[in-house]
Scaffold this motif. Structure first.
Motif, PDB file in Angstrom:
ATOM      1  N   GLU A 114      50.584  77.991   9.036  1.00  0.00           N
ATOM      2  CA  GLU A 114      50.713  76.572   8.698  1.00  0.00           C
ATOM      3  C   GLU A 114      51.170  76.405   7.245  1.00  0.00           C
ATOM      4  N   LEU A 115      50.530  77.162   6.359  1.00  0.00           N
ATOM      5  CA  LEU A 115      50.918  77.106   4.940  1.00  0.00           C
ATOM      6  C   LEU A 115      52.329  77.651   4.743  1.00  0.00           C
ATOM      7  N   LEU A 116      52.630  78.721   5.469  1.00  0.00           N
ATOM      8  CA  LEU A 116      53.962  79.320   5.382  1.00  0.00           C
ATOM      9  C   LEU A 116      55.008  78.256   5.726  1.00  0.00           C
ATOM     10  N   GLU A 117      54.735  77.499   6.762  1.00  0.00           N
ATOM     11  CA  GLU A 117      55.641  76.427   7.172  1.00  0.00           C
ATOM     12  C   GLU A 117      55.733  75.349   6.074  1.00  0.00           C
ATOM     13  N   THR A 118      54.593  75.030   5.471  1.00  0.00           N
ATOM     14  CA  THR A 118      54.563  74.011   4.410  1.00  0.00           C
ATOM     15  C   THR A 118      55.474  74.385   3.248  1.00  0.00           C
ATOM     16  N   PHE A 119      55.491  75.659   2.894  1.00  0.00           N
ATOM     17  CA  PHE A 119      56.271  76.081   1.723  1.00  0.00           C
ATOM     18  C   PHE A 119      57.718  76.453   2.059  1.00  0.00           C
ATOM     19  N   THR A 120      58.053  76.449   3.343  1.00  0.00           N
ATOM     20  CA  THR A 120      59.401  76.865   3.758  1.00  0.00           C
ATOM     21  C   THR A 120      60.441  75.799   3.438  1.00  0.00           C
ATOM     22  N   VAL A 121      61.533  76.207   2.785  1.00  0.00           N
ATOM     23  CA  VAL A 121      62.618  75.254   2.524  1.00  0.00           C
ATOM     24  C   VAL A 121      63.826  75.529   3.428  1.00  0.00           C
ATOM     25  N   LYS A 122      63.836  76.707   4.061  1.00  0.00           N
ATOM     26  CA  LYS A 122      64.969  77.056   4.911  1.00  0.00           C
ATOM     27  C   LYS A 122      64.522  78.181   5.825  1.00  0.00           C
ATOM     28  N   ASN A 123      64.878  78.096   7.121  1.00  0.00           N
ATOM     29  CA  ASN A 123      64.567  79.256   7.964  1.00  0.00           C
ATOM     30  C   ASN A 123      65.624  79.446   9.033  1.00  0.00           C
ATOM     31  N   GLN A 124      65.744  80.683   9.465  1.00  0.00           N
ATOM     32  CA  GLN A 124      66.732  81.008  10.487  1.00  0.00           C
ATOM     33  C   GLN A 124      66.182  82.137  11.358  1.00  0.00           C
ATOM     34  N   THR A 125      66.402  82.008  12.673  1.00  0.00           N
ATOM     35  CA  THR A 125      65.902  83.021  13.608  1.00  0.00           C
ATOM     36  C   THR A 125      67.102  83.737  14.246  1.00  0.00           C
ATOM     37  N   PHE A 126      66.972  85.037  14.369  1.00  0.00           N
ATOM     38  CA  PHE A 126      68.069  85.862  14.905  1.00  0.00           C
ATOM     39  C   PHE A 126      67.609  86.563  16.172  1.00  0.00           C
ATOM     40  N   ARG A 127      68.395  86.423  17.242  1.00  0.00           N
ATOM     41  CA  ARG A 127      68.128  87.159  18.492  1.00  0.00           C
ATOM     42  C   ARG A 127      69.406  87.906  18.868  1.00  0.00           C
ATOM     43  N   PRO A 128      69.270  88.939  19.661  1.00  0.00           N
ATOM     44  CA  PRO A 128      70.464  89.719  20.021  1.00  0.00           C
ATOM     45  C   PRO A 128      71.509  88.834  20.731  1.00  0.00           C
ATOM     46  N   LEU A 135      72.168  93.235   7.053  1.00  0.00           N
ATOM     47  CA  LEU A 135      70.978  94.027   7.391  1.00  0.00           C
ATOM     48  C   LEU A 135      70.379  93.651   8.746  1.00  0.00           C
ATOM     49  N   VAL A 136      70.229  92.352   8.996  1.00  0.00           N
ATOM     50  CA  VAL A 136      69.648  91.958  10.288  1.00  0.00           C
ATOM     51  C   VAL A 136      70.535  92.445  11.441  1.00  0.00           C
ATOM     52  N   PRO A 137      71.852  92.212  11.401  1.00  0.00           N
ATOM     53  CA  PRO A 137      72.685  92.723  12.505  1.00  0.00           C
ATOM     54  C   PRO A 137      72.601  94.244  12.677  1.00  0.00           C
ATOM     55  N   SER A 138      72.348  94.968  11.581  1.00  0.00           N
ATOM     56  CA  SER A 138      72.320  96.432  11.706  1.00  0.00           C
ATOM     57  C   SER A 138      71.061  96.932  12.409  1.00  0.00           C
ATOM     58  N   VAL A 139      69.982  96.149  12.417  1.00  0.00           N
ATOM     59  CA  VAL A 139      68.741  96.633  13.052  1.00  0.00           C
ATOM     60  C   VAL A 139      68.370  95.909  14.335  1.00  0.00           C
ATOM     61  N   LEU A 140      68.878  94.706  14.539  1.00  0.00           N
ATOM     62  CA  LEU A 140      68.455  93.902  15.686  1.00  0.00           C
ATOM     63  C   LEU A 140      68.811  94.592  17.003  1.00  0.00           C
ATOM     64  N   ASP A 141      67.812  94.708  17.889  1.00  0.00           N
ATOM     65  CA  ASP A 141      68.008  95.272  19.225  1.00  0.00           C
ATOM     66  C   ASP A 141      68.478  96.730  19.205  1.00  0.00           C
ATOM     67  N   ARG A 142      68.166  97.432  18.146  1.00  0.00           N
ATOM     68  CA  ARG A 142      68.510  98.861  18.035  1.00  0.00           C
ATOM     69  C   ARG A 142      67.245  99.688  18.110  1.00  0.00           C
ATOM     70  N   GLU A 143      67.290 100.799  18.805  1.00  0.00           N
ATOM     71  CA  GLU A 143      66.132 101.695  18.837  1.00  0.00           C
ATOM     72  C   GLU A 143      66.076 102.437  17.493  1.00  0.00           C
TER      73      GLU A 143
END
Ligand code: OSB
Ligand code: MG
Length: 369
Positions: free
Chosen positions: A355-369, A71-79
């Protein structure tokens, strides 16, 4: 609009009270918060997945996989110019509606913020307040359940839903009705019964119930029609309705008289609104269910509830009913009249406590084109 960056965050949010259904007992919610960036704005969505595939076939892990790899690859950097186009990009992925919903909701929030409008208006909703109900899990004793019901009624909730399963059904309903004869009351079985239990459902006709939710198979539409034709109480479908086509089938077959709509179950707000519209055309009331969402998913549900055919109280309760610390500011609150106010700020209308969001996060990943 072009999505420039996406971030997935798997969070573990502890519930204030364990939530027990016929299929599981939850103490912590494992969900994915989706953040999407475009034109200097940030949008938020939620995949209200479960750790285990007991409500539907998805899990938090499958949501992550489907989002990261498809899903992320299908929408990233697409108009993407409108909601329909977004759905077309997601369409090659069959099912996986919770995975789709997180990204789709983030896109809607971005769109609404970009236009400076509340999300409810963008969806076509006009209500200023929505009616709030509460869904109460299976308890260790009937006394405890009665106490819980009293506690929530005192706060003003407009409808009580209790979970049932074989052995925790008509006897419990009987006791609840003795103590609360007139309270708007409904049951949710989460697929714990079969057509062989028809006598039980006939007997439940005596208790003035608003509806019985999903008594039979999680993917059944056929047997529900057989059951509905033999009882007076309205059936409501939850698990079985995962697409607008399913809603049409249920209406044509007479499988229910009410539909519970959850964005997460149907693949987002666009599909939720289509189901709303189909039901409206057939004069079938709908209401918004819940998946114990964080304040972010709840914001999307509140916006959706502002549409006109959401005619019954929602399973959209205040933040403190679910979480000691919700990740939004302000937290969702219940008005004294048992309603929740639809925000008028642009987008989802609540700030995210990063800040709270970060506290409860167990895993995160960021996607750029
Ligand atoms: O069947 O409606 C359901 C929670 C998790 C999974 C399924 C269901 C529920 C609820 C709670 O009933 C609704 C809520 O308050 O979010
Ligand atoms: Mg349900």
């Amino acid at each position: 609009m072009r999505i420039e960056q996406v971030q997935l965050r798997h969070i573990k949010l502890p519930l204030v009270h364990p939530f027990e259904t016929s299929f599981a007992r939850e103490t912590v919610r494992d969900i994915i918060i989706v953040k999407a960036w475009a034109e200097g704005l940030v949008g938020y969505g939620e995949s209200a997945s479960m750790a285990e595939p007991f409500y539907n076939y998805e899990t938090t892990e499958t949501c992550w996989h489907i989002q990261r790899d498809f899903l992320v690859p299908s929408v990233l950097d697409r108009e993407v110019s409108d909601d329909k186009e977004l759905m077309e990009l997601f369409a090659p992925v069959r099912g996986h509606n919770m995975a789709k919903t997180g990204l789709e909701e983030a896109w809607w929030d971005l769109l609404a913020k970009g236009e400076g409008q509340p999300l409810s208006h963008l969806l076509g909703g006009g209500k200023a307040k929505i009616e709030s109900g509460v869904s109460i899990g299976i308890q260790d004793s009937v006394e405890h359940l009665l106490e819980r019901i009293g506690f929530f009624l005192e706060q003003g909730y407009r409808r009580i839903k209790i979970k049932i399963k074989p052995g925790w059904d008509i006897g419990v309903v009987e006791r609840v009705r003795q103590v609360f004869p007139d309270v708007p009351l409904m049951l949710d079985a989460n697929s714990a019964y079969t057509l062989a239990d028809v006598e039980l459902f006939k007997a439940l006709d005596d208790y003035n119930l608003m509806m019985i939710e999903q008594p039979l198979g999680y993917d059944d539409i056929f047997d529900h029609a057989k059951l509905q034709s033999q009882i007076k109480t309205a059936l409501c479908l939850d698990e079985s309705i995962t697409t607008p086509e399913h809603a049409r089938w249920a209406i044509e077959l007479g499988s229910c008289r009410i539909i519970n709509i959850k964005p997460g179950r149907v693949g987002g707000l666009y599909e939720a609104r289509r189901i709303h519209d189909i039901c409206q055309q057939h004069d079938m009331p709908v209401w918004c269910g819940g998946l114990l969402e964080s304040g972010i998913g709840r914001a999307h549900n509140v916006a959706l509830c502002s549409l006109p055919n959401f005619r019954l109280p929602a399973d959209v309760s205040a933040s403190n009913r679910y979480y000691a610390q919700d990740i939004v500011l302000p937290p969702w609150e219940l008005n004294a009249d048992g309603t929740i106010t639809v925000p008028t700020e642009p987008g989802i209308g609540v700030e995210v406590d990063e800040e709270l969001l970060e506290t409860f996060t167990v895993k995160n990943q960021t996607f750029r084109p």
